[in-house]
Design a protein around this motif. Structure first.
Motif, PDB file in Angstrom:
ATOM      1  N   ALA A 130     -25.461  -6.825  -5.844  1.00  0.00           N
ATOM      2  CA  ALA A 130     -25.276  -6.324  -7.205  1.00  0.00           C
ATOM      3  C   ALA A 130     -26.458  -5.459  -7.635  1.00  0.00           C
ATOM      4  O   ALA A 130     -26.286  -4.451  -8.332  1.00  0.00           O
ATOM      5  CB  ALA A 130     -25.104  -7.499  -8.175  1.00  0.00           C
ATOM      6  N   MET A 131     -27.668  -5.830  -7.209  1.00  0.00           N
ATOM      7  CA  MET A 131     -28.835  -5.019  -7.531  1.00  0.00           C
ATOM      8  C   MET A 131     -28.757  -3.650  -6.858  1.00  0.00           C
ATOM      9  O   MET A 131     -29.080  -2.626  -7.455  1.00  0.00           O
ATOM     10  CB  MET A 131     -30.116  -5.753  -7.107  1.00  0.00           C
ATOM     11  CG  MET A 131     -30.427  -6.968  -7.963  1.00  0.00           C
ATOM     12  SD  MET A 131     -31.828  -7.926  -7.332  1.00  0.00           S
ATOM     13  CE  MET A 131     -33.155  -6.722  -7.471  1.00  0.00           C
TER      14      MET A 131
ATOM     15  N   LEU B 285     -41.144 -24.181  -3.276  1.00  0.00           N
ATOM     16  CA  LEU B 285     -39.955 -23.715  -2.572  1.00  0.00           C
ATOM     17  C   LEU B 285     -39.786 -22.224  -2.829  1.00  0.00           C
ATOM     18  O   LEU B 285     -39.946 -21.771  -3.964  1.00  0.00           O
ATOM     19  CB  LEU B 285     -38.708 -24.453  -3.069  1.00  0.00           C
ATOM     20  CG  LEU B 285     -38.445 -25.849  -2.499  1.00  0.00           C
ATOM     21  CD1 LEU B 285     -37.262 -26.474  -3.224  1.00  0.00           C
ATOM     22  CD2 LEU B 285     -38.178 -25.786  -1.011  1.00  0.00           C
ATOM     23  N   PRO B 286     -39.481 -21.438  -1.792  1.00  0.00           N
ATOM     24  CA  PRO B 286     -39.205 -20.010  -2.031  1.00  0.00           C
ATOM     25  C   PRO B 286     -37.930 -19.857  -2.837  1.00  0.00           C
ATOM     26  O   PRO B 286     -36.920 -20.495  -2.562  1.00  0.00           O
ATOM     27  CB  PRO B 286     -39.053 -19.439  -0.616  1.00  0.00           C
ATOM     28  CG  PRO B 286     -38.697 -20.614   0.240  1.00  0.00           C
ATOM     29  CD  PRO B 286     -39.367 -21.800  -0.365  1.00  0.00           C
ATOM     30  N   ARG B 287     -37.989 -19.016  -3.865  1.00  0.00           N
ATOM     31  CA  ARG B 287     -36.838 -18.817  -4.749  1.00  0.00           C
ATOM     32  C   ARG B 287     -36.019 -17.630  -4.259  1.00  0.00           C
ATOM     33  O   ARG B 287     -36.454 -16.485  -4.339  1.00  0.00           O
ATOM     34  CB  ARG B 287     -37.298 -18.586  -6.184  1.00  0.00           C
ATOM     35  CG  ARG B 287     -38.015 -19.763  -6.799  1.00  0.00           C
ATOM     36  CD  ARG B 287     -38.431 -19.418  -8.225  1.00  0.00           C
ATOM     37  NE  ARG B 287     -37.267 -19.097  -9.040  1.00  0.00           N
ATOM     38  CZ  ARG B 287     -37.337 -18.422 -10.183  1.00  0.00           C
ATOM     39  NH1 ARG B 287     -38.494 -17.981 -10.614  1.00  0.00           N
ATOM     40  NH2 ARG B 287     -36.237 -18.163 -10.878  1.00  0.00           N
ATOM     41  N   ALA B 288     -34.858 -17.907  -3.751  1.00  0.00           N
ATOM     42  CA  ALA B 288     -33.973 -16.845  -3.272  1.00  0.00           C
ATOM     43  C   ALA B 288     -32.948 -16.504  -4.342  1.00  0.00           C
ATOM     44  O   ALA B 288     -32.686 -17.291  -5.260  1.00  0.00           O
ATOM     45  CB  ALA B 288     -33.263 -17.295  -1.988  1.00  0.00           C
ATOM     46  N   LEU B 289     -32.380 -15.319  -4.237  1.00  0.00           N
ATOM     47  CA  LEU B 289     -31.294 -14.923  -5.123  1.00  0.00           C
ATOM     48  C   LEU B 289     -30.006 -15.616  -4.698  1.00  0.00           C
ATOM     49  O   LEU B 289     -29.853 -16.042  -3.550  1.00  0.00           O
ATOM     50  CB  LEU B 289     -31.106 -13.404  -5.072  1.00  0.00           C
ATOM     51  CG  LEU B 289     -32.270 -12.560  -5.593  1.00  0.00           C
ATOM     52  CD1 LEU B 289     -32.003 -11.094  -5.296  1.00  0.00           C
ATOM     53  CD2 LEU B 289     -32.485 -12.774  -7.074  1.00  0.00           C
ATOM     54  N   GLU B 290     -29.091 -15.728  -5.632  1.00  0.00           N
ATOM     55  CA  GLU B 290     -27.796 -16.306  -5.318  1.00  0.00           C
ATOM     56  C   GLU B 290     -26.993 -15.329  -4.460  1.00  0.00           C
ATOM     57  O   GLU B 290     -27.236 -14.121  -4.490  1.00  0.00           O
ATOM     58  CB  GLU B 290     -27.026 -16.619  -6.607  1.00  0.00           C
ATOM     59  CG  GLU B 290     -27.680 -17.682  -7.484  1.00  0.00           C
ATOM     60  CD  GLU B 290     -27.746 -19.017  -6.770  1.00  0.00           C
ATOM     61  OE1 GLU B 290     -26.795 -19.331  -6.012  1.00  0.00           O
ATOM     62  OE2 GLU B 290     -28.731 -19.745  -6.965  1.00  0.00           O
TER      63      GLU B 290
ATOM     64  N   ASP C  92     -34.474   4.516  -5.155  1.00  0.00           N
ATOM     65  CA  ASP C  92     -34.498   3.063  -5.247  1.00  0.00           C
ATOM     66  C   ASP C  92     -33.462   2.415  -4.311  1.00  0.00           C
ATOM     67  O   ASP C  92     -33.540   1.192  -4.096  1.00  0.00           O
ATOM     68  CB  ASP C  92     -34.203   2.627  -6.688  1.00  0.00           C
ATOM     69  CG  ASP C  92     -35.289   3.110  -7.649  1.00  0.00           C
ATOM     70  OD1 ASP C  92     -36.342   3.554  -7.185  1.00  0.00           O
ATOM     71  OD2 ASP C  92     -35.064   3.034  -8.872  1.00  0.00           O
ATOM     72  N   ARG C  93     -32.501   3.128  -3.811  1.00  0.00           N
ATOM     73  CA  ARG C  93     -31.454   2.459  -3.017  1.00  0.00           C
ATOM     74  C   ARG C  93     -31.938   2.301  -1.589  1.00  0.00           C
ATOM     75  O   ARG C  93     -32.040   3.255  -0.826  1.00  0.00           O
ATOM     76  CB  ARG C  93     -30.167   3.279  -3.078  1.00  0.00           C
ATOM     77  CG  ARG C  93     -28.991   2.597  -2.414  1.00  0.00           C
ATOM     78  CD  ARG C  93     -27.722   3.333  -2.759  1.00  0.00           C
ATOM     79  NE  ARG C  93     -26.615   2.723  -2.069  1.00  0.00           N
ATOM     80  CZ  ARG C  93     -26.009   1.629  -2.449  1.00  0.00           C
ATOM     81  NH1 ARG C  93     -26.378   1.032  -3.537  1.00  0.00           N
ATOM     82  NH2 ARG C  93     -24.994   1.144  -1.764  1.00  0.00           N
ATOM     83  N   LEU C  94     -32.247   1.051  -1.203  1.00  0.00           N
ATOM     84  CA  LEU C  94     -32.779   0.789   0.135  1.00  0.00           C
ATOM     85  C   LEU C  94     -31.910  -0.277   0.834  1.00  0.00           C
ATOM     86  O   LEU C  94     -32.339  -1.418   1.017  1.00  0.00           O
ATOM     87  CB  LEU C  94     -34.234   0.287   0.032  1.00  0.00           C
ATOM     88  CG  LEU C  94     -35.234   1.303  -0.554  1.00  0.00           C
ATOM     89  CD1 LEU C  94     -36.604   0.675  -0.652  1.00  0.00           C
ATOM     90  CD2 LEU C  94     -35.292   2.542   0.304  1.00  0.00           C
ATOM     91  N   PRO C  95     -30.716   0.052   1.230  1.00  0.00           N
ATOM     92  CA  PRO C  95     -29.894  -0.925   1.958  1.00  0.00           C
ATOM     93  C   PRO C  95     -30.447  -1.156   3.361  1.00  0.00           C
ATOM     94  O   PRO C  95     -31.151  -0.327   3.909  1.00  0.00           O
ATOM     95  CB  PRO C  95     -28.522  -0.243   2.018  1.00  0.00           C
ATOM     96  CG  PRO C  95     -28.828   1.220   1.932  1.00  0.00           C
ATOM     97  CD  PRO C  95     -30.045   1.347   1.081  1.00  0.00           C
TER      98      PRO C  95
ATOM     99  N   ALA D  82     -28.153  -5.491 -13.098  1.00  0.00           N
ATOM    100  CA  ALA D  82     -27.127  -6.311 -12.451  1.00  0.00           C
ATOM    101  C   ALA D  82     -26.842  -7.590 -13.229  1.00  0.00           C
ATOM    102  O   ALA D  82     -25.978  -8.372 -12.822  1.00  0.00           O
ATOM    103  CB  ALA D  82     -27.566  -6.649 -11.021  1.00  0.00           C
ATOM    104  N   GLY D  83     -27.569  -7.820 -14.331  1.00  0.00           N
ATOM    105  CA  GLY D  83     -27.322  -9.003 -15.145  1.00  0.00           C
ATOM    106  C   GLY D  83     -27.861 -10.283 -14.554  1.00  0.00           C
ATOM    107  O   GLY D  83     -27.373 -11.378 -14.860  1.00  0.00           O
ATOM    108  N   ILE D  84     -28.886 -10.201 -13.702  1.00  0.00           N
ATOM    109  CA  ILE D  84     -29.481 -11.389 -13.093  1.00  0.00           C
ATOM    110  C   ILE D  84     -30.542 -11.935 -14.029  1.00  0.00           C
ATOM    111  O   ILE D  84     -31.493 -11.238 -14.372  1.00  0.00           O
ATOM    112  CB  ILE D  84     -30.097 -11.051 -11.722  1.00  0.00           C
ATOM    113  CG1 ILE D  84     -29.017 -10.497 -10.792  1.00  0.00           C
ATOM    114  CG2 ILE D  84     -30.749 -12.276 -11.100  1.00  0.00           C
ATOM    115  CD1 ILE D  84     -29.550 -10.001  -9.461  1.00  0.00           C
TER     116      ILE D  84
END
Length: 366
Positions: free
Chosen positions: A229-230, A218-223, A244-247, A300-302
């Motif tokens: 937060a990242m 299963l692909p693991r997605a972020l919550e 690093d900021r790529l919105p 971000a504390g992930i």
């Protein structure tokens, strides 16, 4: 609190005339003053040793460098103890033609064959340079082991299907995660050897396929909220944060412009947009992307390792939950085949629920 100021050593001896130019080159490459000062200090120590040994810059080859570091280790120095530390200095002197270039490695049967293999992949198969390099790198251990077992010769005319299978099984035990890529490269090599006339019979079919089922995981997605937060953890007040900021997608233009104006190093050694934060300031490699994503996740504390592909999985999962189709997801992720996108069908539990058959007796007890 002010940072420690660099202490610049005085260089005497045969390397003295190159000290100022080398220092300027270090700054051009993006080294910090403290790191550049360490390099100059090493240069000063090496130059004093060269004076004592009667060695000129024209004699500063790798064997001489190894002799120097052996003496440095014997003297009890705790840092800069191997020849890798002289990489920037030797590179600078070699570009000036004042130090001997490293001797070219002698051509071997293996290296010549791999050169022909690379040319075949590029010209006949039309593969990209990065793919060619990957196939050559993964095929090399097979040929090296063959030469080791046959006294330096390949003797590929005598290669058997059993030997091919034995190599694959051995590699699958040693490198289970790389088994599929090794198998692909080996099959490509064996096809080339047959086309090239080295092998009388095609042995690509003798390469066993590694165990595993397509779309098994299963692909693991972020919550929800973790990707934001990242992004928020990247500090746009710093050059690295602007890089690093790529919105996506509305702010991407402004973020790139801010990086190009105020973040991209002026002395970058590559025309690529994104440049490594550490010297030498070359193009940002794919390993750098992994480091950036992992760093943002940590800030971000992930919990757990977060790799770059987790962001792709998160975007695809969010699109699916928002009503996007698998076709749209495949187009957004630039998948070449619909089968690659099919794995995301397994994360849409609501859409899959009607396909499940009820457990026997469930309807009666409901």
């Amino acid at each position: 609190m002010a940072k420690t100021k660099p202490s610049w050593a005085k260089v005497t001896g045969p390397l003295a005339e190159y000290a100022d130019g080398f220092r300027a080159e270090l700054f051009r490459l993006g080294y910090t003053p403290l790191t550049a000062a360490c390099q100059i200090r090493l240069t000063a120590h090496l130059s004093r040793w060269m004076t004592a040994e009667g060695i000129s810059t024209q004699d500063l080859d790798m064997p001489t460098a190894e002799r120097y570091f052996a003496a440095r280790r014997l003297a009890g120095y705790a840092n800069e103890r191997t020849t890798e530390a002289l990489g920037p200095l030797l590179g600078y002197l070699r570009r000036l033609r004042t130090a001997p270039l490293p001797p070219a490695e002698p051509a071997t049967e293996t290296s010549l064959l791999l050169d022909r293999f690379a040319a075949y992949l590029a010209s006949e198969r039309g593969l990209a340079p990065t793919t060619v390099a990957l196939n050559v790198r993964l095929a090399r251990p097979f040929l090296q082991q063959r030469a080791l077992e046959h006294g330096g010769r390949l003797d590929l005319e005598q290669l058997t299907a059993g030997e091919v299978r034995a190599f694959v099984l051995d590699q699958a035990r040693k490198q289970p995660r790389s088994a599929r890529r090794i198998v692909t490269a080996l099959r490509s090599l064996l096809r080339f050897l047959h086309v090239d006339g080295v092998l009388a019979a095609p042995l690509a079919g003798a390469v066993p396929s590694p165990a595993g089922h397509a779309l098994a995981g299963l692909p693991r997605a972020l919550e929800p909220g973790q990707a934001e937060a990242m992004l928020d953890s990247c500090d746009p007040a710093t050059a690295t944060g602007r890089r690093d900021r790529l919105p996506l997608p509305s702010d991407v233009g402004a973020a790139i412009v801010a990086y190009l104006r105020d973040g991209r190093p002026a002395g970058a050694l590559d025309r690529t947009v994104f440049i490594a934060a550490q010297a030498p300031r070359e193009a940002l490699a794919y390993t750098g992307i992994t480091t950036i994503v992992a760093g943002a996740a940590a800030r971000a504390g992930i919990p757990g390792p977060v790799h770059a592909h987790r962001l792709r999985h998160s975007a695809a999962t969010a699109m699916l939950r928002g009503g996007g189709s698998l076709t749209e997801i495949g187009q957004a992720l630039r998948h070449a085949r619909p089968a690659t996108t099919a794995i995301y069908a397994k994360v849409d539990v609501d859409a899959l629920r009607p396909l499940g058959r009820p457990w026997p007796g469930q309807e009666e007890t409901a």
